[in-house]
Design an enzyme around this catalytic site. Sequence first.
Site, mmCIF file in Angstrom:
data_model
loop_
_atom_site.group_PDB
_atom_site.id
_atom_site.type_symbol
_atom_site.label_atom_id
_atom_site.label_comp_id
_atom_site.label_asym_id
_atom_site.label_seq_id
_atom_site.Cartn_x
_atom_site.Cartn_y
_atom_site.Cartn_z
ATOM 1 N N ARG A 142 -0.830 -4.927 -5.996
ATOM 2 C CA ARG A 142 -0.380 -5.857 -6.266
ATOM 3 C C ARG A 142 0.436 -6.834 -7.138
ATOM 4 O O ARG A 142 1.154 -6.020 -7.343
ATOM 5 C CB ARG A 142 -1.911 -7.089 -6.674
ATOM 6 C CG ARG A 142 -3.047 -6.496 -5.949
ATOM 7 C CD ARG A 142 -4.348 -7.073 -6.488
ATOM 8 N NE ARG A 142 -5.662 -7.131 -5.833
ATOM 9 C CZ ARG A 142 -6.420 -6.462 -6.021
ATOM 10 N NH1 ARG A 142 -6.319 -5.267 -6.799
ATOM 11 N NH2 ARG A 142 -7.129 -6.601 -4.766
ATOM 12 N N HIS B 151 0.867 -1.024 0.167
ATOM 13 C CA HIS B 151 0.234 0.024 -0.428
ATOM 14 C C HIS B 151 1.230 0.828 -0.365
ATOM 15 O O HIS B 151 1.744 1.717 0.660
ATOM 16 C CB HIS B 151 -1.198 0.100 1.446
ATOM 17 C CG HIS B 151 -1.411 -1.297 1.292
ATOM 18 N ND1 HIS B 151 -2.661 -1.545 1.007
ATOM 19 C CD2 HIS B 151 -1.970 -2.173 2.634
ATOM 20 C CE1 HIS B 151 -3.401 -2.812 1.201
ATOM 21 N NE2 HIS B 151 -2.201 -3.383 1.807
ATOM 22 N N GLU C 121 -1.938 -1.359 8.613
ATOM 23 C CA GLU C 121 -2.709 -2.660 8.886
ATOM 24 C C GLU C 121 -2.251 -3.016 10.287
ATOM 25 O O GLU C 121 -0.920 -3.063 9.844
ATOM 26 C CB GLU C 121 -2.847 -4.060 7.569
ATOM 27 C CG GLU C 121 -3.421 -3.448 6.520
ATOM 28 C CD GLU C 121 -3.305 -4.423 5.481
ATOM 29 O OE1 GLU C 121 -3.134 -5.414 5.650
ATOM 30 O OE2 GLU C 121 -4.318 -4.032 4.105
ATOM 31 N N HIS D 67 2.777 -8.230 1.511
ATOM 32 C CA HIS D 67 2.407 -9.100 2.437
ATOM 33 C C HIS D 67 1.606 -9.513 2.337
ATOM 34 O O HIS D 67 0.443 -9.031 0.763
ATOM 35 C CB HIS D 67 1.708 -8.391 3.979
ATOM 36 C CG HIS D 67 0.769 -7.283 3.115
ATOM 37 N ND1 HIS D 67 1.223 -5.735 2.707
ATOM 38 C CD2 HIS D 67 -0.334 -7.577 3.516
ATOM 39 C CE1 HIS D 67 0.680 -4.992 2.676
ATOM 40 N NE2 HIS D 67 -1.601 -6.183 2.748
#
Length: 384
Positions: A267, A89, A124, A248
């Site tokens: 991605r 991200h 996250e 991740h």
Amino acid sequence: MLVPIANDPRDYAWGSTTLLAELEGREPSGRPEAEVWFGDHPGSPARVVGGRSLDEWLAEEGRAAGAPARLPYLLKLLAAASALSIQAHPTIAQAQEGFAREDEAGIPVDAAHRTYRDLNHKPELIVAVSDEFVAMAGLRDVAATRRLLMALGDAAAPLEAALAAADPSTGLRAALTWALSGATSDDLDALLGAVQAARSEEFAAELDNARQLIADHPGDPGIVVALLMNLATLRRGEGLFVDAGVLHAYVRGLGVEIMAASDNVLRGGLTPKHIDVDELLSIVDTAPGPARVVRPRPDGEGIGRYDVPVADFALTTAEVRGNAVEVPLSGTALVVATEGDVTVAGGSGDAVPLRPGHAVLVAPDERAVVLHGTGRVFLAEPGR
């Protein structure tokens, strides 16, 4: 004010057919059940009693109780039976620049090939609810990866060559570039064939993981990316923090996940969705290092707080064993139960019983909640 909320599981293909059903004490639906979103994110907003979406409730009633028009975080239950896509991200600055660039190019926000869908970052934290939660996170130390590649023999030579730079970060960037855009189909077939036959005592878990990825995603170059990543197994209650730029992918298990409210995902494999290799490589952090495991810091009887370096969210766990536990709060909070039967009470006299998998919003007019019963909950709130 306490507001019970609910949502339906999202049926992504990687989802478990049993974990959420077992948590909630119900019969499995027979479909993959991957995530339950507790928040106001437009992709799947939770519902309040009466059927309104949580974003509607916040707009119509939340302000009177001190709640913001939008929550700065999203809380989820995540149940993985197989690996999610490898992803990273952006930072806030990268998101703002990328969003403006794609807007100027006329790419619709909901287009499949759009990368930046909002202006925010997406750090996250996921905490294991099952006995084990397996994830890949961050890029492994290069010396260790070279030892793994030795088990693959000559087929790993092109990847070894890419890693040869004196600077580890430069070598890992070259290895990612080779895996995602430089490897020929013959190179890839040879490397994945070597993975199938390889044996290594030191990297047995990593090779087993790669072989499962080959079974689930045959021929996917993301499997080569996975060979460069840390494989981490969280025990119940342990968390994994993922900051901007960190590659991740969650592999299997049940967890509570909290993140900044964003849908910006780049991605890097294990998916049929759009992969923009150049853009991924422009934002990915290729500095090697271990996965960032976070354990709860005790903060009172039965209370543990997960310390993370972001202001978007905070996550607390609280265990109740008969005696009441009071948890101070710092803003609009969401409480989700994962064990037992716990009643959440506010100072206004409201009280909501929670069974595992159920949640309640706590408006800012409550400065704390008092927990009764026997069980465990997780509390999400804005960063402190």
